[in-house]
Design a protein around this motif. Structure first.
Motif, PDB file in Angstrom:
ATOM      1  N   ILE A  40      50.872 -64.175-119.166  1.00  0.00           N
ATOM      2  CA  ILE A  40      51.928 -65.097-119.405  1.00  0.00           C
ATOM      3  C   ILE A  40      51.470 -66.349-118.558  1.00  0.00           C
ATOM      4  O   ILE A  40      50.776 -66.153-117.250  1.00  0.00           O
ATOM      5  CB  ILE A  40      53.217 -64.824-119.385  1.00  0.00           C
ATOM      6  N   THR A  41      51.512 -67.682-119.094  1.00  0.00           N
ATOM      7  CA  THR A  41      51.142 -68.846-118.324  1.00  0.00           C
ATOM      8  C   THR A  41      52.190 -69.980-118.730  1.00  0.00           C
ATOM      9  O   THR A  41      52.113 -70.457-119.778  1.00  0.00           O
ATOM     10  CB  THR A  41      49.480 -69.374-118.772  1.00  0.00           C
ATOM     11  N   PRO A  42      53.034 -70.236-117.784  1.00  0.00           N
ATOM     12  CA  PRO A  42      53.876 -71.200-117.874  1.00  0.00           C
ATOM     13  C   PRO A  42      53.479 -72.556-118.051  1.00  0.00           C
ATOM     14  O   PRO A  42      52.254 -72.966-117.554  1.00  0.00           O
ATOM     15  CB  PRO A  42      54.860 -71.035-116.644  1.00  0.00           C
ATOM     16  N   HIS A  43      53.764 -73.164-119.080  1.00  0.00           N
ATOM     17  CA  HIS A  43      53.388 -74.779-119.435  1.00  0.00           C
ATOM     18  C   HIS A  43      54.328 -75.488-118.747  1.00  0.00           C
ATOM     19  O   HIS A  43      55.601 -75.576-118.679  1.00  0.00           O
ATOM     20  CB  HIS A  43      53.686 -75.206-120.674  1.00  0.00           C
ATOM     21  N   ILE A  44      53.995 -76.343-117.781  1.00  0.00           N
ATOM     22  CA  ILE A  44      54.641 -77.068-116.979  1.00  0.00           C
ATOM     23  C   ILE A  44      54.149 -78.739-117.154  1.00  0.00           C
ATOM     24  O   ILE A  44      52.952 -79.066-117.002  1.00  0.00           O
ATOM     25  CB  ILE A  44      54.287 -76.886-115.208  1.00  0.00           C
ATOM     26  N   SER A  45      55.160 -79.307-117.837  1.00  0.00           N
ATOM     27  CA  SER A  45      54.873 -80.794-118.190  1.00  0.00           C
ATOM     28  C   SER A  45      54.765 -81.908-117.006  1.00  0.00           C
ATOM     29  O   SER A  45      54.301 -82.691-117.001  1.00  0.00           O
ATOM     30  CB  SER A  45      55.691 -81.116-119.538  1.00  0.00           C
ATOM     31  N   HIS A  46      55.958 -81.544-116.266  1.00  0.00           N
ATOM     32  CA  HIS A  46      56.060 -82.656-115.232  1.00  0.00           C
ATOM     33  C   HIS A  46      56.255 -81.742-113.979  1.00  0.00           C
ATOM     34  O   HIS A  46      57.000 -81.050-113.844  1.00  0.00           O
ATOM     35  CB  HIS A  46      57.305 -83.545-115.573  1.00  0.00           C
ATOM     36  N   ARG A  47      55.839 -82.581-112.781  1.00  0.00           N
ATOM     37  CA  ARG A  47      56.106 -82.096-111.506  1.00  0.00           C
ATOM     38  C   ARG A  47      56.586 -83.638-110.847  1.00  0.00           C
ATOM     39  O   ARG A  47      55.996 -84.453-110.614  1.00  0.00           O
ATOM     40  CB  ARG A  47      55.048 -81.447-110.803  1.00  0.00           C
ATOM     41  N   LEU A  48      57.929 -83.383-110.255  1.00  0.00           N
ATOM     42  CA  LEU A  48      58.436 -84.694-109.553  1.00  0.00           C
ATOM     43  C   LEU A  48      59.149 -84.203-108.189  1.00  0.00           C
ATOM     44  O   LEU A  48      59.273 -83.047-107.706  1.00  0.00           O
ATOM     45  CB  LEU A  48      59.707 -85.071-110.509  1.00  0.00           C
ATOM     46  N   PRO A  49      59.307 -85.237-107.299  1.00  0.00           N
ATOM     47  CA  PRO A  49      59.714 -84.979-105.932  1.00  0.00           C
ATOM     48  C   PRO A  49      61.106 -84.941-106.165  1.00  0.00           C
ATOM     49  O   PRO A  49      61.815 -85.318-107.253  1.00  0.00           O
ATOM     50  CB  PRO A  49      59.443 -86.349-105.360  1.00  0.00           C
ATOM     51  N   LEU A  50      61.769 -84.439-105.255  1.00  0.00           N
ATOM     52  CA  LEU A  50      63.427 -83.975-105.287  1.00  0.00           C
ATOM     53  C   LEU A  50      64.110 -85.432-105.539  1.00  0.00           C
ATOM     54  O   LEU A  50      65.006 -85.081-106.179  1.00  0.00           O
ATOM     55  CB  LEU A  50      63.760 -83.441-103.734  1.00  0.00           C
ATOM     56  N   ALA A  51      63.657 -86.458-104.904  1.00  0.00           N
ATOM     57  CA  ALA A  51      64.192 -87.572-105.209  1.00  0.00           C
ATOM     58  C   ALA A  51      64.469 -88.128-106.585  1.00  0.00           C
ATOM     59  O   ALA A  51      65.288 -89.165-106.957  1.00  0.00           O
ATOM     60  CB  ALA A  51      63.813 -88.878-104.089  1.00  0.00           C
ATOM     61  N   GLU A  52      63.317 -87.680-107.364  1.00  0.00           N
ATOM     62  CA  GLU A  52      63.538 -88.054-108.697  1.00  0.00           C
ATOM     63  C   GLU A  52      64.195 -86.929-109.780  1.00  0.00           C
ATOM     64  O   GLU A  52      63.910 -87.064-111.108  1.00  0.00           O
ATOM     65  CB  GLU A  52      62.064 -88.322-109.373  1.00  0.00           C
ATOM     66  N   THR A  53      65.127 -86.317-109.223  1.00  0.00           N
ATOM     67  CA  THR A  53      65.793 -85.424-109.989  1.00  0.00           C
ATOM     68  C   THR A  53      66.489 -86.132-111.087  1.00  0.00           C
ATOM     69  O   THR A  53      66.529 -85.306-112.449  1.00  0.00           O
ATOM     70  CB  THR A  53      66.876 -84.594-109.216  1.00  0.00           C
ATOM     71  N   ASN A  54      67.163 -87.026-111.084  1.00  0.00           N
ATOM     72  CA  ASN A  54      67.638 -87.683-112.273  1.00  0.00           C
ATOM     73  C   ASN A  54      66.876 -87.986-113.517  1.00  0.00           C
ATOM     74  O   ASN A  54      67.210 -87.864-114.347  1.00  0.00           O
ATOM     75  CB  ASN A  54      68.388 -88.992-111.604  1.00  0.00           C
ATOM     76  N   ARG A  55      65.451 -88.321-113.055  1.00  0.00           N
ATOM     77  CA  ARG A  55      64.525 -88.799-114.137  1.00  0.00           C
ATOM     78  C   ARG A  55      64.081 -87.149-114.857  1.00  0.00           C
ATOM     79  O   ARG A  55      64.106 -87.338-115.661  1.00  0.00           O
ATOM     80  CB  ARG A  55      63.172 -89.108-113.223  1.00  0.00           C
ATOM     81  N   GLY A  56      64.147 -86.094-113.821  1.00  0.00           N
ATOM     82  CA  GLY A  56      63.560 -84.838-114.554  1.00  0.00           C
ATOM     83  C   GLY A  56      64.870 -84.356-115.663  1.00  0.00           C
ATOM     84  O   GLY A  56      64.564 -83.993-116.507  1.00  0.00           O
TER      85      GLY A  56
END
Length: 324
Positions: free
Chosen positions: A285-301
Motif C-alpha cells: 500500500i502507498t498513501p497518496h499525500i497531496s499536501h504537506r504543510l507547517p503547523l501554522a497553516e493548519t487552518n489552510r489544511g
C-alpha cells in the motif's frame, strides 16, 4: 521552562505555547513529526462530530514521531523509538502525551509522513471491507469519493482483497488518481451514478464516503444481498434509509466507526495497525499525500478538506526540535 506549540481549538487556527507535559503511568511523550488531517478533525473543530472530546482539546486524530519520554511502567518501547499513534486527539502539536497502548512501532523504511497518513484511512477500509462487509474476491465494490482520504484507501484495499473496483469521483484528475490506485472502472461525479453502475452489473458492496444523493443512487443500484457501508458524509447530507427496500432486496447496511471499534476491542486495532505497517514496509500500500504543510497553516489544511480540493491525505509537519 521548555515549551511547545499547539493548535488551539477553532477555525482561526491559532498557535499557542504551553509547557512540555510529563508522561504519567502508561503514557509516552511524543515528539511529533507528522500529523494527518481527517474530515473528523474538521467536524470536531466545528462542534459537529459524534465523538468530539470535552473542551478544551487539541485536534489531530493520528500522528507519528519519536518517543521523547515515557512512564516508568512501559516495557514495550524505548526512548527514541519511532511510532505512529491513533490517539483521537492531540496530534496538532510539537509534542503530545498519548496512551502507550495506542502506539505502533514504525518500520525503519517507512517515513513519519507515510505512517501518520495510514492509520485511520487504511484501518477504516481494511476493517470495514474485510471484517464488516466480508468482501469476497470477484465481487464488485463501489467506492464513492474515491480520491478522498478514506476513499482512495478503499480502492487499494478492495483490489488487495480481489474485488472488481468501481471508483466514483468528480473530475478527470481525481479519477486518474483512483485509477492509479487500482480502480477497474471510473464514474465521474457529474454522471448518472445509478445508471452507470447498473450498466456495469450493479454493486455487491458499497463503500460510501459522500452521502446525500450519491448514497441514494448507489443504494438503488446495489445488487440483491448486497452490503452497504455509510463511511462518511462529505457531501453534507446524512441519508435516510428506506427499510422497505432493505427487505425487498435483502440488503444489509453496516454501521462502522473505527474509533468506536478500537475502544471496544483494542487488540483488533493493534493487530490491524501492525498489519498495515507491514504492508507499508512491503510496498503493498502507498498513501497518496497531496499536501504537506507547517503547523501554522493548519487552518489552510482544514480548508482543503472542507472544500474537497485535497486528494488522499493532508499532512501537517510540526518539525519539532529534539528535547534538550
Amino acid at each position: 521552562m521548555l515549551s511547545f506549540r499547539i493548535v488551539k481549538l477553532g477555525l482561526e487556527g491559532q498557535i499557542s505555547e504551553t509547557e512540555i507535559p510529563t508522561p504519567g503511568p502508561g503514557e509516552i511523550l511524543l515528539e511529533i513529526h507528522a500529523c494527518a488531517l481527517n474530515f473528523a478533525d474538521l467536524l470536531m473543530v466545528e462542534g459537529r462530530y459524534q465523538d468530539t472530546p470535552p473542551l478544551p482539546f487539541t485536534p489531530g486524530l493520528e500522528c507519528a514521531g519519536r518517543i521523547a519520554a515515557m512512564g516508568n511502567d512501559i516495557s514495550d518501547f524505548q526512548i527514541g523509538d519511532r511510532v505512529a499513534v491513533f490517539g483521537g486527539q492531540g496530534g496538532l502539536a510539537e509534542y503530545g502525551l498519548f496512551d502507550a497502548a495506542r502506539a505502533i512501532r514504525i518500520p525503519d523504511s517507512v517515513s513519519y509522513d507515510t505512517a501518520a497518513a495510514s492509520m485511520i484511512a487504511y484501518g477504516t477500509s481494511l476493517l470495514a471491507l474485510e471484517q464488516q462487509a466480508r468482501l469476497q474476491p470477484g465481487e464488485t465494490l463501489l467506492v464513492t469519493g474515491a480520491a478522498g482520504g478514506v476513499g482512495l484507501t478503499a480502492v487499494e484495499i478492495g483490489k488487495l482483497l480481489g474485488a472488481r473496483v468501481v471508483a466514483q469521483a468528480r473530475g478527470t484528475e481525481k479519477l486518474a488518481i483512483a485509477q492509479a490506485a487500482g480502480a477497474d472502472h471510473l464514474i465521474d461525479g457529474s454522471e448518472d451514478l445509478r445508471q452507470r453502475l447498473l450498466d456495469l452489473g450493479g454493486a455487491d458492496v458499497v463503500y460510501d464516503a459522500v452521502g446525500g444523493e450519491t448514497w441514494k443512487a448507489a443504494f438503488r443500484a446495489t445488487n440483491p444481498g448486497g452490503r452497504l457501508l455509510p463511511i462518511g458524509f462529505a457531501g453534507g447530507d446524512v441519508p435516510q434509509i428506506p427499510a422497505n427496500r432493505l427487505l425487498v432486496k435483502n440488503l444489509t447496511v453496516i454501521g462502522f466507526y473505527l474509533g468506536g471499534l478500537v475502544k471496544l476491542n483494542p487488540e483488533i486495532g493493534r493487530t490491524t495497525f501492525d498489519k498495515l505497517m507491514g504492508w507499508l514496509a512491503e510496498g503493498r500500500i502507498t498513501p497518496h499525500i497531496s499536501h504537506r504543510l507547517p503547523l501554522a497553516e493548519t487552518n489552510r489544511g482544514l480548508a482543503l478538506l472542507r472544500d474537497r480540493t485535497a486528494t488522499g491525505k493532508v499532512i501537517m509537519q510540526p518539525r519539532a526540535a529534539p528535547l534538550a
